[in-house]
Design an enzyme around this catalytic site. Structure first.
Site, PDB file in Angstrom:
ATOM      1  CG  ASP A  70      -0.403  -0.346   2.499  1.00  0.00           C
ATOM      2  OD1 ASP A  70       0.830  -0.476   2.599  1.00  0.00           O
ATOM      3  OD2 ASP A  70      -1.184  -0.488   3.461  1.00  0.00           O
ATOM      4  CG  ASP A 480       1.312   0.071  10.920  1.00  0.00           C
ATOM      5  OD1 ASP A 480       0.662   0.925  11.535  1.00  0.00           O
ATOM      6  OD2 ASP A 480       1.240  -0.071   9.700  1.00  0.00           O
TER       7      ASP A 480
END
Length: 886
Positions: A70, A480
């Protein structure tokens, strides 16, 4: 990986850093050497770390496969090494959005050709429109066709697809489904030019959250997949039947039977759901569709699987479970091309207790699951999972059933069976790319083995970096997955930072003269936002949050580790002595300021906010605004203090519509001088000095001489060398940079989706490359030594040594010797190199602190062990002469 995939760095970036036109070059701007040094670039291995929403196998050449991420570019599979090769490292700073890949297509007619639809955001955060990249050498090089709209590789719905498809019979024809109401687009010249298919009747209407004023969740997800029926064409002629998936719950699937001349909504189709994928089995005449009530990748409640018979027009609900029992949507969808009756799908948003994978060998008539409950909460798995190559995938968790560690996955929107090998399957998750090579064990009652198939694919977003003078060479703060301690850059660390485990680490620091002391801060849904380590980041313990903290912010450790200053999200700047059991508010500095520490004086801290530089000389209790002017007015600023020299501060940052560049202060921020040869700079870091240099090496991500790149200076910024090249740019590199204090020329570079990149120089003339000291001339003149034990415990101690030049002539190198009287042994020593033989110790300068002017001093420190007694040394020698002991 998780819901934090929209990274803070990107949002800050969009505030003005890359908007507008670049500033005009200053007159006489730069003595800059471009490409004067050859660097070797590698990743500090983490293996994965982010969302893999797409995997594409070529249908005519065995072992040719691609993966898209992404925000981290695209990759090609290397079968010989079973690794991935990055393909978009050439994306430059001004088009950083092109590291987001919304779709990939591999040409089955000419396997050398591959296409990528790129663009990260469709809203204002991304300054450039999307593009279609085309390659005739499997992604080794690219040509680019710009589109008149943006694409969203990191937008909601990015796991649907593929939106880009090549006509399998006439490969000069390609289709692209666009978001944002831009419709369906077609190229008839192999992706060079594109035009809208104006007669396509539906541009989509689904928005994740129509009320979102940022344009992120409120974007129309548009046209989400294109599938050709290869049986309806012949080689050289356009395929007649094409299926299109649209983000419209009532009108999700369209078809053309005349090569795109006209389009019709498929009659009888399900409604109330989005068709995430449409996969065609042309041999048996079935179009399989995976439906969800949401666009993904995080959400999904109800879902269904359907099969459409292309000849009869019959629709059949082939869902493996009743709709009432779904709490996830279906997405990952694949057909075994060797045995087309075999179909697989995923429950992509089954976060708890695990993802689910479904398999049918009779075209969806019956299904089995990757795991089933026996008696709740116990479960029986049809697989085994081996994460020994990426052990951090357990996340250090020890969950209670029915959860397991490691998980089979989450956000499993990509799932592909190798078209040439029924035993090989790959699927993407929010953290890695898994695969198996014995998949058919599923059908015979055995258990198939799942392993990471991700080596070479590095997809972390980097917020901060540190390279201490001793211990592990690299500490990282990541989005993350928190961050890692790398003791070996070529190996995957065993675990991310834990106790606590932050979802995102926003900032970290170590005590310069006591580098075993490390602090990090970050984001966590519930729990503390700060953690400390006293063993170089190997083990951690949580601190206590002051009231009001909502996020990590930035943090600074005192030079000796005795105190910390923290600027968290949600409240004002705070300071503490010790390890954060209690905090007090700092005065004189605004909330949200970036904070750093002086690397020599443990009482001196610095801050910056909205054009103002702040200084504290009392350990962070009070700050005073500096009178320095001309600094950037915004908050896209990063600054660092130089190790070994008090008050030496470098500041980088700004925006194209105001002050932008690199500034230097030698008086603790009282004043700054802007370097005239740097047009723009966004990071600053320090590393081992070059041989013969009197100052540490500077590194920056900057624009110098009209060129954007990674630059190095060995002469205090007077001249600069670009050390990367156009093939190694990695999009946005503005979060952090640091050199290695032990290895000349080594630099660690942050990326926003390509992990931690590090470079090593081939310039042997700059240094010995091994982190050793330079030859040490014998100094002359008087000297004084102050030896102070700063901390002592049952079997260990810490000491600081100050060596003063009390003569009249400067030194260009020094070597200090002494003997311990009680068998003490040095463990770690910083700001010098040392040897110890029995009781005798020799400490020698490192390359950046060898020059000591008359009347000046140099300091170093160490930790050691003792037993029985810990007497101070009574005599010191500088070369052949004795020093006064203070």
């Amino acid at each position: 990986m998780r819901r934090t995939r929209i990274l803070t760095a990107v949002l800050a970036l969009a505030a003005g850093l890359l908007t507008g036109a670049p500033p005009a070059l200053a007159t006489g701007a730069a003595r800059t050497t471009l490409a004067a040094d050859t660097y070797t670039w590698k990743n500090a291995r983490i293996d994965g770390g982010g969302f893999v929403p797409g995997i594409v196998f070529n249908r005519t050449e065995k072992n040719l496969a691609y993966a898209r991420t992404d925000i981290g570019g695209a990759y090609r599979w290397q079968q010989s090494t079973k690794t991935w090769t990055p393909l978009l490292d050439s994306v430059g700073w001004n088009e950083w959005g092109h590291t987001g890949v919304v779709s990939l297509a591999s040409d089955s007619v000419n396997p050398d050709k591959v296409y990528a639809a790129v663009g990260t955001y469709t809203n204002s955060w991304d300054p450039t429109n999307g593009a279609v990249l085309r390659s005739a050498d499997r992604g080794a090089s690219w040509q680019k066709s710009y589109l008149p709209f943006k694409l969203g590789g990191n937008m909601p719905g990015r796991g649907m697809g593929e939106r880009l498809a090549i006509d399998p019979n006439k490969d000069s024809v390609l289709y692209l489904g666009a978001p944002s109401g831009k419709g369906l687009w077609r190229s008839t010249d192999s992706g060079v030019t594109w035009s809208q298919v104006t007669n396509f009747p539906n541009v989509g209407n689904y928005q994740q959250d129509p009320s979102d004023t940022t344009g992120y969740a409120s974007d129309n997800q548009g046209i989400v997949w294109v599938t050709f029926d290869e049986s309806t064409g012949t080689s050289g002629s356009a395929t007649k039947t094409i299926y299109i998936g649209v983000a419209d719950k009532d009108n999700a699937v369209y078809r053309s039977t005349d090569a795109g001349a006209t389009w019709t909504r498929l009659a009888g189709q399900p409604t109330g759901y989005l068709a995430h994928k449409g996969v065609l089995d042309a041999k048996n005449g079935y179009l399989y569709l995976a439906y969800s009530d949401k666009g993904g990748p995080y959400d999904g409640g109800k879902g269904q699987l359907w099969r459409y018979a292309t000849a009869s027009g019959t629709w059949t609900n082939i869902s493996p479970v009743a709709e009432a029992d779904t709490y996830y949507g279906f997405n990952g969808l694949t057909v075994d091309r060797q045995h087309p009756g075999t179909v697989m799908a995923t429950a992509y948003s089954s976060w708890w207790p695990d993802t689910q994978i479904f398999r049918s060998t009779d075209s969806g008539g019956t299904w089995t699951k990757a795991w089933d409950y026996t008696s709740y909460p116990n479960r029986a798995d049809r697989y085994t999972i081996d994460v020994s190559s990426s052990p951090w995938l357990t996340f250090g968790a020890n969950p209670s059933p029915p959860e397991q560690s490691p998980k089979l996955g989450w956000m499993t929107e990509s799932l592909e069976i190798d078209p040439f090998d029924s035993n090989r399957m790959m699927y993407g998750t929010g953290a890695t790319l898994y695969g198996t090579e014995n998949l058919t064990q599923w059908d015979s009652g055995g258990r198939f083995t799942v392993k990471p198939m991700v080596q070479g694919l590095e997809e972390t977003a980097v917020n901060d970096l540190a390279s201490p003078p001793s211990g592990a060479p690299l500490l990282s703060a990541l989005g993350d997955i928190g961050g890692f301690r790398h003791t070996d850059l070529t190996k995957v660390p065993s675990m991310m930072f834990t106790s606590p485990t932050f979802t995102t680490t926003t900032s970290l620091d170590f005590a310069e003269t006591n580098p075993n002391t490390v602090v990090r801060v970050g984001d966590l849904d519930s729990g503390p936002h700060i953690a400390f380590s006293t063993d170089d980041g190997a083990n951690w313990f949580a601190g206590t949050d002051p009231s009001g903290v909502s996020g990590g912010g930035t943090v600074a450790a005192a030079a000796d580790g005795s105190r910390f200053v923290w600027s968290p999200a949600g409240t004002g700047v705070q300071y503490t002595t010790g390890f954060g059991s209690s905090w007090q508010a700092s005065s004189g500095i605004p909330s949200g300021a970036v904070v750093e520490s002086d690397r020599v004086d443990p009482k001196t801290f610095y801050g910056f906010k909205s054009g103002k530089f702040y200084v504290s000389s009392d350990g962070g209790a009070t700050f005073t605004a500096s009178s320095a002017s001309g600094l950037p007015s915004g908050d896209s600023v990063r600054f660092k203090a130089l190790p070994g020299t008090k008050g030496d501060v470098w500041l980088a940052g700004g925006a194209s519509d105001g002050a932008y560049g690199l500034w230097h202060s030698t008086d603790a921020g009282a004043s700054f001088t802007k370097l005239p040869n740097v047009e723009q700079a966004d990071t600053i870091g320090f590393g081992k000095a070059a041989t013969g240099a009197s100052y540490q090496t500077l590194y920056t991500s900057a624009e110098i001489g009209g060129v954007r790149g990674i630059f190095r200076s060995t002469d205090k910024g007077a001249t600069w060398t670009r050390i990367n090249d156009d093939a190694h740019q990695w999009g946005w590199t503005g979060a952090a940079i640091t050199g290695d204090p032990r290895v000349y020329g080594r630099v660690y570079v942050s990326t926003n989706g390509r992990g931690v990149v590090y470079g090593d120089t081939s310039d042997t003339g700059g240094g010995d490359g091994g982190g050793g000291t330079d030859p040490t001339p014998t100094p002359t003149g008087a000297c004084t030594v102050t030896y102070k034990i700063t901390n002592q415990w049952s079997d260990g101690f810490q000491a600081d040594v100050q060596l003063a030049n009390t003569g009249t002539t400067g030194w260009t190198g020094w070597s200090l010797g002494w003997s311990f009287a009680n068998g003490q042994k040095i463990g770690q020593l910083w700001n010098a190199d040392h040897t110890q033989s029995g009781a005798a110790v020799t400490a020698k300068n490192v390359s950046w602190n060898g020059n000591v002017a008359a009347g000046s001093s140099v300091s170093f420190g160490f930790t050691g062990t003792w037993s029985g007694s810990n007497a101070k040394p009574t005599s010191f020698t500088l070369g052949d002469q004795s020093c006064t002991v203070a």
